[in-house]
Scaffold this motif. Structure first.
Motif, PDB file in Angstrom:
ATOM      1  N   GLY A  40       0.806  -1.213   0.000  1.00 48.44           N
ATOM      2  CA  GLY A  40       0.000   0.000   0.000  1.00 48.44           C
ATOM      3  C   GLY A  40       0.838   1.261   0.000  1.00 48.44           C
ATOM      4  N   LEU A  41       1.972   1.248   0.700  1.00 49.12           N
ATOM      5  CA  LEU A  41       2.840   2.421   0.724  1.00 49.12           C
ATOM      6  C   LEU A  41       3.446   2.702  -0.645  1.00 49.12           C
ATOM      7  N   LYS A  42       3.716   1.666  -1.422  1.00 42.32           N
ATOM      8  CA  LYS A  42       4.225   1.876  -2.776  1.00 42.32           C
ATOM      9  C   LYS A  42       3.188   2.580  -3.645  1.00 42.32           C
ATOM     10  N   ILE A  43       1.912   2.275  -3.421  1.00 35.11           N
ATOM     11  CA  ILE A  43       0.862   2.968  -4.159  1.00 35.11           C
ATOM     12  C   ILE A  43       0.756   4.416  -3.712  1.00 35.11           C
ATOM     13  N   ALA A  46       3.727   6.383  -5.292  1.00 34.13           N
ATOM     14  CA  ALA A  46       3.538   6.613  -6.728  1.00 34.13           C
ATOM     15  C   ALA A  46       2.437   5.679  -7.204  1.00 34.13           C
ATOM     16  N   PRO A  47       1.212   6.175  -7.352  1.00 35.76           N
ATOM     17  CA  PRO A  47       0.088   5.277  -7.668  1.00 35.76           C
ATOM     18  C   PRO A  47       0.276   4.481  -8.951  1.00 35.76           C
ATOM     19  N   GLY A  73      -8.045   6.903 -14.014  1.00 42.05           N
ATOM     20  CA  GLY A  73      -8.806   5.727 -13.580  1.00 42.05           C
ATOM     21  C   GLY A  73      -7.925   4.665 -12.951  1.00 42.05           C
ATOM     22  N   THR A  74      -6.734   4.465 -13.508  1.00 39.15           N
ATOM     23  CA  THR A  74      -5.804   3.496 -12.915  1.00 39.15           C
ATOM     24  C   THR A  74      -5.356   3.944 -11.537  1.00 39.15           C
ATOM     25  N   ALA A  75      -5.138   5.255 -11.369  1.00 45.06           N
ATOM     26  CA  ALA A  75      -4.754   5.767 -10.051  1.00 45.06           C
ATOM     27  C   ALA A  75      -5.873   5.562  -9.039  1.00 45.06           C
ATOM     28  N   ARG A  76      -7.105   5.714  -9.461  1.00 44.10           N
ATOM     29  CA  ARG A  76      -8.231   5.479  -8.543  1.00 44.10           C
ATOM     30  C   ARG A  76      -8.313   4.013  -8.137  1.00 44.10           C
ATOM     31  N   VAL A  77      -8.124   3.124  -9.093  1.00 44.20           N
ATOM     32  CA  VAL A  77      -8.099   1.691  -8.765  1.00 44.20           C
ATOM     33  C   VAL A  77      -6.969   1.396  -7.782  1.00 44.20           C
ATOM     34  N   ALA A  78      -5.812   2.022  -8.000  1.00 47.88           N
ATOM     35  CA  ALA A  78      -4.677   1.812  -7.097  1.00 47.88           C
ATOM     36  C   ALA A  78      -4.996   2.296  -5.696  1.00 47.88           C
ATOM     37  N   TRP A  79      -5.656   3.443  -5.580  1.00 47.57           N
ATOM     38  CA  TRP A  79      -5.990   3.966  -4.256  1.00 47.57           C
ATOM     39  C   TRP A  79      -7.018   3.088  -3.547  1.00 47.57           C
ATOM     40  N   VAL A  80      -8.000   2.592  -4.282  1.00 44.80           N
ATOM     41  CA  VAL A  80      -8.967   1.670  -3.665  1.00 44.80           C
ATOM     42  C   VAL A  80      -8.263   0.411  -3.165  1.00 44.80           C
TER      43      VAL A  80
END
Length: 199
Positions: A40-43, A46-47, A73-80
């Motif tokens: 999670g910290l890697k996201i 840098a998402p 959209g990929t960044a949002r998926v990464a944050w979820v």
């Protein structure tokens, strides 16, 4: 009057409340908490690049190559995904804190936190395994399959072990009752006969 139990006996009784499922859940949390927090910290750092880490790459490739999501959209998926990983790690940490206290462990206060961690973690790991198989990432597939099996085994053990413990307790009560019947019968036979009445 019965003697009061000593402090050593009380401590031994509290240590005896540790179940196999509790030990297993602690070992699983020792692996998952640091691994999922690091993923999670890697996201967070840098998402876009963090979602292509081995622990997250199945979700990233599926989002870009199959859902055709852009960078946002990929960044949002990464944050979820990062929120889900942090949530599972937080509930595992809460479980470990609760079972560290003997009274809370006796009352089963950590069961709810463990159940939420296993349920959410199992869903995330299973989804990662399915998506890794879909996108053809063998390393991620092995990782998510291992985590899914760990969480599934811990969940099954946590559900089944109390049933066996209850069955053993009922068997012990029946054995004590069965042992008490011959003792009561022998006591009845040992009672002296009544004094005979003179004619």
């Amino acid at each position: 009057m019965a003697a009061m139990p000593s402090s050593e006996a009380t401590t031994g009784a509290m240590v005896g409340t540790w179940r196999i499922s509790t030990y297993n859940a602690v070992l699983v949390s020792m692996y998952l908490v640091p691994a999922w927090i690091m993923a999670g910290l890697k996201i967070i750092e840098a998402p876009i690049s963090g979602v292509y880490d081995r622990a997250n790459i199945a979700f990233g490739i599926f989002a870009t190559d199959y859902l055709y999501l852009g960078a946002l959209g990929t960044a949002r998926v990464a944050w979820v995904l990062a929120v889900a990983r942090f949530t599972v790690a937080a509930f595992f940490i809460l479980f470990v804190i609760q079972i560290a206290r003997p009274r809370a462990r006796l009352n089963g206060d950590g069961d709810e936190a463990l159940g939420i961690a296993l349920a959410v973690g199992g869903i995330v790991s299973f989804m990662g395994m399915v998506l890794a198989a879909q996108v053809g990432e063998q390393a991620a597939l092995r990782l998510h399959a291992t985590e899914t099996l760990l969480l599934l085994a811990a969940g099954i053990l946590a559900l089944v072990e109390p049933l066996f413990a209850k069955a053993r307790a009922n068997a012990g009560v029946k054995a004590q009752q069965a042992a008490a019947l011959p003792a009561a019968a022998s006591d009845a036979r040992a009672e002296p006969a009544g004094v005979p009445v003179r004619a």
